[in-house]
Design an enzyme around this catalytic site. Structure first.
Site, mmCIF file in Angstrom:
data_model
loop_
_atom_site.group_PDB
_atom_site.id
_atom_site.type_symbol
_atom_site.label_atom_id
_atom_site.label_comp_id
_atom_site.label_asym_id
_atom_site.label_seq_id
_atom_site.Cartn_x
_atom_site.Cartn_y
_atom_site.Cartn_z
ATOM 1 N N GLY A 10 0.825 -1.202 0.000
ATOM 2 C CA GLY A 10 0.000 0.000 0.000
ATOM 3 C C GLY A 10 0.856 1.248 0.000
ATOM 4 N N GLY A 11 0.688 2.089 1.004
ATOM 5 C CA GLY A 11 1.428 3.338 1.041
ATOM 6 C C GLY A 11 1.059 4.238 -0.125
ATOM 7 N N SER A 12 1.819 5.287 -0.295
ATOM 8 C CA SER A 12 1.541 6.238 -1.375
ATOM 9 C C SER A 12 1.634 5.578 -2.743
ATOM 10 C CB SER A 12 2.512 7.416 -1.293
ATOM 11 O OG SER A 12 2.387 8.105 -0.066
ATOM 12 N N ALA A 13 2.662 4.753 -2.963
ATOM 13 C CA ALA A 13 2.868 4.150 -4.273
ATOM 14 C C ALA A 13 1.742 3.187 -4.630
ATOM 15 C CB ALA A 13 4.216 3.426 -4.316
ATOM 16 N N LYS A 76 3.654 23.863 -1.874
ATOM 17 C CA LYS A 76 5.083 23.873 -2.197
ATOM 18 C C LYS A 76 5.266 24.564 -3.542
ATOM 19 C CE LYS A 76 9.085 21.007 -3.331
ATOM 20 N NZ LYS A 76 9.664 19.648 -3.425
ATOM 21 N N VAL A 182 1.606 -11.742 2.121
ATOM 22 C CA VAL A 182 1.925 -12.611 0.992
ATOM 23 C C VAL A 182 2.956 -13.628 1.471
ATOM 24 C CG1 VAL A 182 2.946 -12.741 -1.308
ATOM 25 C CG2 VAL A 182 1.400 -10.852 -0.727
ATOM 26 N N LEU A 336 9.406 2.365 -4.342
ATOM 27 C CA LEU A 336 10.708 1.957 -3.811
ATOM 28 C C LEU A 336 11.138 0.593 -4.310
ATOM 29 C CD1 LEU A 336 10.378 3.169 -0.099
ATOM 30 C CD2 LEU A 336 11.578 4.295 -1.989
ATOM 31 N N GLU A 345 15.267 17.074 -4.390
ATOM 32 C CA GLU A 345 14.351 17.445 -5.484
ATOM 33 C C GLU A 345 13.093 16.577 -5.561
ATOM 34 O OE1 GLU A 345 14.472 20.135 -7.038
ATOM 35 O OE2 GLU A 345 16.541 20.794 -7.354
#
Length: 508
Positions: A10-13, A76, A182, A336, A345
């Site tokens: 899951g997470g943002s990705a 931002k 998993v 990741l 950046e």
């Protein structure tokens, strides 16, 4: 036909990828399932985004007002770099999100060098450094959701962002959620993944599997053995210490940019959210110990107005690099699991956005088309990761700091393409011809901001047309006048965020 897509992690990705695919393909019968281990917390420190995030959130149907309320989000408008050039107290420059004013008509760097060399390049050609210095928001109270007066992305709480995306995907986009571990991979005879075995929900079958499992890369790295191509010979940072600190006062100003302050063997990020600051020290463990890095972090926090006592920083370690392939057979890695360089950046979430968008736009209808799409995906993202490395290395190569071995060594090991471009730029400015892909990671204007912000000078071979000096001065005056008007018309950053939380923004 490709109808079942299974995402691991899951997470943002994971949730961003699920949201983009479900928003685009749910009506055509594609079912997205996301498996997320309930015991594995996301990394949770990716707090900076690019303006592209506005398009992504709008694409999946998110309300920008809800996003601000639920993700502790702030505006931002670019990045501020402190002590990167020579380490002095007045060593400051900006990389704003807006293109240089008049860039389409005039060779601005040439006229800047000839006519206003004492003024920082970004300050002369863009309003945004001035907006950031004065703490202004990039839009007004009456500006609708996702519209902008000045181009902007976001700062956000990464943990809250993942929860927010999950809620939206489940309630609005029909994503099937499986909170489970998993435990194994079942394969077809041809080597494709057939199903993922889970601890409590059995085998989950699919035609396409997306690896968003973070640095462990369960599918692409562990199952298929696709190697990570390390980049520590070029970019040395491999560690970070992260901490969250309160403001001195509840209504303290919120910075409208990410600040990056160079240290003896790395740099410190400083990101302002409405409720707190996120601060972290990125460094190279070969040049500084963890204790020394923490001491520099604590000293920075005190010097920047933070408390003397802070929680123990969270230690993160990483191998800078990217996968040899990102799509192998019927498995594609995003986030990741595909790689990580360093947070300078804020390219990590941007690469997730690009990956999810390209995957959804080119989603193969059948297995027969998948290898074609995979080859195109691999070529595109190998190029993009290499350009990220070039751009990040540019910051280090141009530094004149020689006070520590870290900064002295960082002028070496220049990537070949960047080395060639630097040779060209000795006699001309970065231009569109240097970055001519439809979707470059960093445009030519970003290279101009960094190149000339870091003190680089081009000995222009071509003499400018006689009329260009007057044209350039006109654009410089327009930028100054626009700055004056915007400073008078745009609200304080925190004031607008407070308004959004109470009243929301108009819908487009």
């Amino acid at each position: 036909m490709l109808k079942r897509i299974v995402i691991v992690g899951g997470g943002s990705a994971g949730w961003m990828t699920a949201g983009v695919i479900a928003a685009d393909h749910r009506a055509s019968g594609v079912q997205v399932t996301l498996i997320e281990s309930p015991d594995v917390a996301p990394i949770g420190v990716g707090e900076g985004t690019w303006p592209s995030m506005r398009d992504t959130l709008r694409r999946i149907g998110v309300s920008e007002s809800d996003f601000f309320r639920e993700c502790d989000a702030a505006f931002k408008q670019g990045s501020r770099f402190n002590r990167w050039v020579d380490g002095g107290d007045d060593d400051v420059y900006f990389h704003p999100f807006m293109l240089p004013h008049g860039h389409h008509e005039v060779n601005l760097p040439q006229q800047w060098q000839a006519r206003h060399p004492g003024v920082p390049f970004a300050d002369l050609v863009s309003v945004q450094p001035h907006l950031c210095v004065h703490g202004r928001a990039p839009k007004q109270v009456v500006t609708p959701e996702y519209a902008a007066v000045a181009n902007y992305g976001y700062h956000l709480d990464a943990g809250k962002f993942g929860v927010f995306l999950r809620k939206h995907c489940l309630e609005k986009l029909g994503v099937h959620y499986v909170p489970d571990h998993v435990t194994g991979v079942k394969a077809h005879e041809n080597g494709d993944i057939a199903a993922l075995q889970t601890q409590r929900h059995g085998a989950l079958e699919g035609e396409l599997f997306i690896d968003c499992s973070g640095m462990q890369s369960l599918l692409l790295g562990r199952h298929y053995g696709v190697p990570l191509l390390p980049q520590h010979a070029v970019l040395y940072n491999d560690s970070a210490l992260a901490v969250q600190i309160p403001y001195a006062q509840e209504e303290a100003p919120i910075a409208s940019q990410t600040s990056s302050t160079a240290q003896s063997a790395g740099w410190i990020w400083d990101i302002g959210l409405p409720s707190r600051r996120g601060v972290g020290h990125v460094y190279a463990s070969a040049y500084i110990s963890d204790d020394q890095a923490e001491a520099e972090l604590r000293a920075y926090i005190v010097q920047s107005g933070g408390p003397a006592e802070i929680p123990a920083p969270r230690k993160l370690s990483f191998t800078p690099g990217y996968r040899e392939q990102f799509w192998h057979r019927n498995c594609v890695a995003i986030g990741l699991s595909a790689g990580f360089i360093e947070p300078l950046e804020a390219s990590a979430l941007a690469l997730v956005e690009m990956s999810a968008a390209m995957l959804s736009d080119d989603l193969p209808a059948t297995r027969a088309a998948m290898d074609i799409v995979a080859a195109r995906f691999n070529e595109a993202f190998t190029y993009r990761w290499q350009r990220v490395i070039d751009f990040l290395k540019l910051h280090y190569v141009l530094s004149r700091r020689r006070d520590t071995p870290y900064w002295r060594d960082n002028t070496a090991a220049v990537p070949p393409r960047l080395d060639q471009l630097l040779t060209l730029w000795r006699h001309r400015a970065p231009s569109r011809s240097d970055f001519n892909r439809i979707e470059e990671v960093f445009p030519w204007a970003s290279y101009q901001y960094i190149l000339y912000g870091m003190g680089f000078r081009s000995e222009f071979r071509r003499a400018p047309p006689p009329r260009e000096a007057a044209l350039a001065d006109g654009y410089f005056r327009e930028a100054a006048e626009l700055t004056r008007k915007m400073l008078g018309a745009l609200p304080d950053n925190r004031a607008l965020i407070n308004h959004i939380k109470r009243h929301g923004l108009q819908k487009i």
